[in-house]
Design a protein around this motif. Structure first.
Motif, PDB file in Angstrom:
ATOM      1  N   HIS A  26       0.861  -1.186   0.000  1.00  0.00           N
ATOM      2  CA  HIS A  26       0.000   0.000   0.000  1.00  0.00           C
ATOM      3  C   HIS A  26       0.904   1.244   0.000  1.00  0.00           C
ATOM      4  O   HIS A  26       1.061   1.911   1.029  1.00  0.00           O
ATOM      5  N   PRO A  27       1.489   1.564  -1.145  1.00  0.00           N
ATOM      6  CA  PRO A  27       2.482   2.653  -1.188  1.00  0.00           C
ATOM      7  C   PRO A  27       1.905   4.027  -0.880  1.00  0.00           C
ATOM      8  O   PRO A  27       2.663   4.967  -0.636  1.00  0.00           O
ATOM      9  N   GLU A  28       0.588   4.143  -0.885  1.00  0.00           N
ATOM     10  CA  GLU A  28      -0.027   5.434  -0.538  1.00  0.00           C
ATOM     11  C   GLU A  28      -0.043   5.653   0.971  1.00  0.00           C
ATOM     12  O   GLU A  28      -0.310   6.760   1.435  1.00  0.00           O
ATOM     13  N   ARG A  29       0.258   4.612   1.743  1.00  0.00           N
ATOM     14  CA  ARG A  29       0.265   4.711   3.203  1.00  0.00           C
ATOM     15  C   ARG A  29       1.684   4.940   3.728  1.00  0.00           C
ATOM     16  O   ARG A  29       2.670   4.586   3.079  1.00  0.00           O
ATOM     17  N   LEU A  30       1.760   5.500   4.905  1.00  0.00           N
ATOM     18  CA  LEU A  30       3.048   5.633   5.571  1.00  0.00           C
ATOM     19  C   LEU A  30       3.625   4.243   5.815  1.00  0.00           C
ATOM     20  O   LEU A  30       2.919   3.338   6.268  1.00  0.00           O
ATOM     21  N   GLN A  31       4.908   4.061   5.538  1.00  0.00           N
ATOM     22  CA  GLN A  31       5.584   2.782   5.713  1.00  0.00           C
ATOM     23  C   GLN A  31       6.390   2.827   7.021  1.00  0.00           C
ATOM     24  O   GLN A  31       7.200   3.734   7.225  1.00  0.00           O
ATOM     25  N   LEU A  32       6.155   1.840   7.886  1.00  0.00           N
ATOM     26  CA  LEU A  32       6.848   1.751   9.177  1.00  0.00           C
ATOM     27  C   LEU A  32       7.731   0.510   9.183  1.00  0.00           C
ATOM     28  O   LEU A  32       7.271  -0.589   8.890  1.00  0.00           O
ATOM     29  N   TYR A  33       8.987   0.696   9.548  1.00  0.00           N
ATOM     30  CA  TYR A  33       9.960  -0.392   9.641  1.00  0.00           C
ATOM     31  C   TYR A  33      10.379  -0.477  11.105  1.00  0.00           C
ATOM     32  O   TYR A  33      11.004   0.455  11.627  1.00  0.00           O
ATOM     33  N   LEU A  62      -3.597   7.285  11.776  1.00  0.00           N
ATOM     34  CA  LEU A  62      -3.045   7.550  10.451  1.00  0.00           C
ATOM     35  C   LEU A  62      -2.777   6.217   9.754  1.00  0.00           C
ATOM     36  O   LEU A  62      -2.096   5.354  10.318  1.00  0.00           O
ATOM     37  N   PRO A  63      -3.310   5.995   8.558  1.00  0.00           N
ATOM     38  CA  PRO A  63      -3.093   4.712   7.883  1.00  0.00           C
ATOM     39  C   PRO A  63      -1.607   4.441   7.651  1.00  0.00           C
ATOM     40  O   PRO A  63      -0.863   5.335   7.225  1.00  0.00           O
ATOM     41  N   LEU A 106       8.901   5.797   6.114  1.00  0.00           N
ATOM     42  CA  LEU A 106       8.924   6.412   4.796  1.00  0.00           C
ATOM     43  C   LEU A 106       7.500   6.897   4.547  1.00  0.00           C
ATOM     44  O   LEU A 106       6.589   6.098   4.360  1.00  0.00           O
ATOM     45  N   ASP A 107       7.327   8.212   4.587  1.00  0.00           N
ATOM     46  CA  ASP A 107       6.000   8.803   4.414  1.00  0.00           C
ATOM     47  C   ASP A 107       5.857   9.254   2.967  1.00  0.00           C
ATOM     48  O   ASP A 107       6.568  10.174   2.521  1.00  0.00           O
ATOM     49  N   PRO A 108       4.952   8.629   2.189  1.00  0.00           N
ATOM     50  CA  PRO A 108       4.793   9.035   0.795  1.00  0.00           C
ATOM     51  C   PRO A 108       4.213  10.433   0.637  1.00  0.00           C
ATOM     52  O   PRO A 108       4.340  11.042  -0.425  1.00  0.00           O
TER      53      PRO A 108
END
Length: 231
Positions: free
Chosen positions: A17-24, A43-44, A75-77
């Motif tokens: 879901h690249p439109e969502r914020l990515q959390l690692y 926040l999604p 990584l916040d798109p």
């Protein structure tokens, strides 16, 4: 559709879901700060587990995002100006998310800096000192015959708990209202008790305000969810 392919980290952890914020992340005290924050602000986001067992944190893909090879990272798109924003360091991420959403950080400039002051108290004191207690109490350091290093960190952790306990007199939360300061501090206090088995060692029974607010923190539904992310 949002394109994050320019970021090497997405080669190892593809974004479904690249439109969502990515959390690692991982559910460590620093890791859950961000998952709790994301749950609190609704926040999604999409979560990716960075496994220490397989040294994921040392891979070129992860280091391309987190230069210090530490979790959490995001990584916040939809960063400033609508451009993707990569970010590491849990305190910086908390500040960013608070400012992005206008939540959990005082808007009054003086109170905002007061909150940042207490956030730095966690980053520079509570986290490093409590972590050393864990190392010397239950991890490799427990086998050292010389207990002076352990006792030094125990004494400093107890001092920090005293500072926190005094701050909480007459307050529901560190800033009065619930904020990123609480999200930063309380996972570490919980870890000191639950993971590091150091409640008796640091004299937790002496800090009634700390115990009161920790209980309130752990009762929050968003906290309960965030503590389990990633599963």
């Amino acid at each position: 559709m949002t394109d994050l392919s320019a970021f090497p980290i997405t080669r190892k952890w593809p974004a479904r879901h690249p439109e969502r914020l990515q959390l690692y992340s991982l559910p460590t005290p620093n890791g859950v700060k961000v998952s709790i924050m994301l749950e609190e602000i609704d926040l999604p986001y999409e979560v990716h587990k960075v496994s220490f067992d397989s040294n994921d944190q040392l891979t070129p893909e992860f280091i391309s995002l987190s230069a210090n090879n530490k979790i959490p990272a995001i990584l916040d798109p939809d960063g400033p100006g609508g451009q993707p924003l990569p970010l590491f360091e849990s305190g910086a991420i908390l500040l960013y998310l608070a400012e992005k959403t206008g939540r959990l950080l005082p808007k009054d400039p003086a109170l905002r800096y007061e909150a940042i002051q207490w956030l730095m108290f966690q980053m520079g004191g509570v986290g490093p000192m409590f972590g050393q207690v864990g190392f010397f109490n239950i991890f490799a350091g427990k086998d050292y015959e010389d207990k002076r290093p352990r006792d030094r960190y125990v004494a400093e952790s107890r001092r920090l708990l005293g500072v926190l306990d005094k701050r909480l007199e007459g307050r529901d939360w560190v800033m009065g209202d619930y904020s990123i300061v609480d999200i930063a501090i309380w996972p570490w206090v919980r870890n000191l008790i639950v993971r590091y088995d150091a409640a008796e060692l640091v004299g937790m029974a002496d800090f009634a305000n700390v115990r009161r607010v920790l209980e309130a923190f752990l009762a929050r539904p968003a906290v309960q969810r965030g503590l389990k992310i990633p599963g």
